[in-house]
Design an enzyme around this catalytic site. Sequence first.
Site: not given
Length: 196
Positions: A88-89, A92, A118-119, A138
Amino acid sequence: MGKRLLMIVGDFGEDYEIMVPFQALQAVGHEVDAVCPEREAGEAVKTAIHDFRGDQTYLEERGHDFELNATMRDVDPTDYDGLVVPGGRAPEYLRTHEIVLDAVRHFFEAGKPVAALCHGPQILAAAGVLDGYEMTSYPAVRPECEAAGCSWVDEVTTDGNLVTGQAWPDHPEWIAQYLDLLGDEVSHADPAAADD
């Protein structure tokens, strides 16, 4: 015997990638402590649901409030048998917290099982632990992974202590490979045998 696992989450982490492994790992007997820097046990992070509808990137919608059950600054990574890093975000900005990077480095230095999806590998890249690994993520995170020294592949992959997947559709294989790393034996009843 169940293992003690650490899961690092944050606001707008992918809902399925947090909830599904959190519950699935508990269902087979593991204890999972979900933590977020700058948040206390009992507080919640907001999740996001990412859907793949044929666009150039995923669609993001508001997910659930996910309650943390441990406080990051109070945990000692040496007390844990494995690590789970959803996507997900959240990765980051989670990768900007030294407490997160230090925890990740411990699991790699000790050779403990790590599952990233994923991320999530953005955090691993920032921690400087991917050099020499074969892994996936991802697809949009591939350049960061390769810049961190890994060999990127287009499938769920286990290399040494690390199992990686591209997104929540990989859950069945990704979770199964992580359970294998943890030493679990999962057997499935044959439905045809039940009819005999």
